[in-house]
Design an enzyme around this catalytic site. Structure first.
Site, mmCIF file in Angstrom:
data_model
loop_
_atom_site.group_PDB
_atom_site.id
_atom_site.type_symbol
_atom_site.label_atom_id
_atom_site.label_comp_id
_atom_site.label_asym_id
_atom_site.label_seq_id
_atom_site.Cartn_x
_atom_site.Cartn_y
_atom_site.Cartn_z
ATOM 1 N N PRO A 189 0.798 -1.225 0.000
ATOM 2 C CA PRO A 189 0.000 0.000 0.000
ATOM 3 C C PRO A 189 0.832 1.277 0.000
ATOM 4 C CG PRO A 189 -0.769 -1.498 1.708
ATOM 5 C CD PRO A 189 0.447 -2.124 1.099
ATOM 6 N N ASN A 190 0.358 2.228 -0.762
ATOM 7 C CA ASN A 190 0.894 3.602 -0.834
ATOM 8 C C ASN A 190 2.228 3.725 -1.564
ATOM 9 O OD1 ASN A 190 -1.260 4.869 0.704
ATOM 10 N ND2 ASN A 190 -0.440 3.731 2.443
ATOM 11 N N ARG A 241 5.100 11.124 -2.152
ATOM 12 C CA ARG A 241 4.808 10.810 -0.766
ATOM 13 C C ARG A 241 6.057 10.983 0.106
ATOM 14 N NH1 ARG A 241 4.665 4.640 1.329
ATOM 15 N NH2 ARG A 241 3.999 5.093 3.452
ATOM 16 N N TYR A 268 11.339 8.951 1.657
ATOM 17 C CA TYR A 268 11.391 7.919 0.611
ATOM 18 C C TYR A 268 12.103 8.357 -0.667
ATOM 19 C CZ TYR A 268 7.982 5.745 3.679
ATOM 20 O OH TYR A 268 7.352 5.195 4.770
ATOM 21 N N ASN A 327 8.156 -5.562 -0.780
ATOM 22 C CA ASN A 327 8.091 -4.405 0.107
ATOM 23 C C ASN A 327 6.617 -4.253 0.467
ATOM 24 O OD1 ASN A 327 7.925 -1.997 1.417
ATOM 25 N ND2 ASN A 327 9.259 -0.878 0.016
ATOM 26 N N ALA A 339 3.162 -0.582 4.915
ATOM 27 C CA ALA A 339 2.746 -0.657 6.318
ATOM 28 C C ALA A 339 2.266 -2.059 6.716
ATOM 29 C CB ALA A 339 1.654 0.372 6.591
ATOM 30 N N GLU A 346 12.713 -9.574 1.943
ATOM 31 C CA GLU A 346 11.958 -8.408 2.440
ATOM 32 C C GLU A 346 12.761 -7.158 2.109
ATOM 33 O OE1 GLU A 346 11.956 -8.130 6.690
ATOM 34 O OE2 GLU A 346 10.404 -6.576 6.721
ATOM 35 N N HIS A 388 12.840 -2.736 2.121
ATOM 36 C CA HIS A 388 12.295 -1.423 2.503
ATOM 37 C C HIS A 388 13.236 -0.322 2.063
ATOM 38 C CE1 HIS A 388 9.221 -3.285 4.916
ATOM 39 N NE2 HIS A 388 10.156 -4.072 5.417
ATOM 40 N N ARG A 419 12.643 4.359 12.960
ATOM 41 C CA ARG A 419 11.472 5.243 12.878
ATOM 42 C C ARG A 419 10.531 4.997 14.073
ATOM 43 N NH1 ARG A 419 9.254 4.851 6.936
ATOM 44 N NH2 ARG A 419 8.051 6.661 7.678
HETATM 45 C C1 DQA Z 1 8.315 1.069 3.876
HETATM 46 C C2 DQA Z 1 8.371 1.225 5.403
HETATM 47 C C3 DQA Z 1 7.000 1.040 6.011
HETATM 48 O O1 DQA Z 1 7.060 1.247 7.424
HETATM 49 C C4 DQA Z 1 6.035 2.065 5.436
HETATM 50 O O2 DQA Z 1 4.729 1.863 5.964
HETATM 51 C C5 DQA Z 1 6.011 2.077 3.951
HETATM 52 C C6 DQA Z 1 7.291 2.008 3.249
HETATM 53 C C7 DQA Z 1 9.688 1.367 3.207
HETATM 54 O O3 DQA Z 1 9.889 0.941 2.086
HETATM 55 O O4 DQA Z 1 10.518 2.046 3.821
HETATM 56 O O5 DQA Z 1 4.974 2.227 3.325
HETATM 57 O O6 DQA Z 1 7.968 -0.263 3.573
#
Ligand code: DQA
Length: 144
Positions: free
Chosen positions: A10-11, A18, A23, A74, A77, A98, A100, A107
């Site tokens: 998501p997002n 964003r 990011y 990835n 959240a 995994e 990120h 954080r």
């Molecule tokens: C994320 C880290 C997550 O905590 C966050 O909710 C994201 C992006 C990252 O790539 O740093 O949406 O996965």
């Protein structure tokens, strides 16, 4: 050609707009292109899917069981509470990486738990877009 699946949660479709201070200013397409180039170096095709809901990610991982050599994910959240993603990945027999952009451990406290890490072969965190290349190299190595 063997295929690696990259899943974005998501997002992540909003990358570039964003929270750029966290990011970066690159878009998801930019990151995917870096991963695709790295995959081509190893003779793999990278397939990317982005979803804003947990159920679609679970379905994609289930499909991956018969289709892809490995999964890079990835989960956004959902990393921190998406137990159905944990279970779906546990049922996938190939390597799981995994990934990120940020370092969630540096954080907010709610980001310090990953429900994906226990079922991942390894995790690449906090290295920004370079992590997308590293994840593919690590995957190619795991698939040797
Ligand atoms: C994320 C880290 C997550 O905590 C966050 O909710 C994201 C992006 C990252 O790539 O740093 O949406 O996965």
């Amino acid at each position: 050609m063997k295929q690696i699946l990259l899943i974005s949660g998501p997002n992540l479709n909003l990358l570039g707009e964003r929270e750029p201070e966290i990011y970066g200013e690159s878009t998801l397409d930019d990151y995917v292109q870096r991963a695709e180039s790295a995959a081509a170096e190893h003779g793999y095709e990278l397939i990317h899917r982005q979803y804003n809901d947990e159920g679609s990610i679970v379905e994609e991982i289930q499909l991956a069981r018969s289709t892809y050599s490995g999964v890079i994910i990835n989960p956004g959240a959902l990393t921190h509470y998406g137990w159905s993603i944990h279970d779906a990945l546990a049922a996938f027999e190939g390597p799981v990486i995994e990934l990120h952009l940020s370092n969630p451990n540096a954080r907010e406290p709610w980001r310090h738990t990953s429900v994906v890490a226990p079922v991942a072969t390894g995790s690449i965190i906090g290295l920004g877009g370079y992590g997308y290349e590293l994840a593919v190299h690590a995957m190619a190595d795991a698939l040797k």
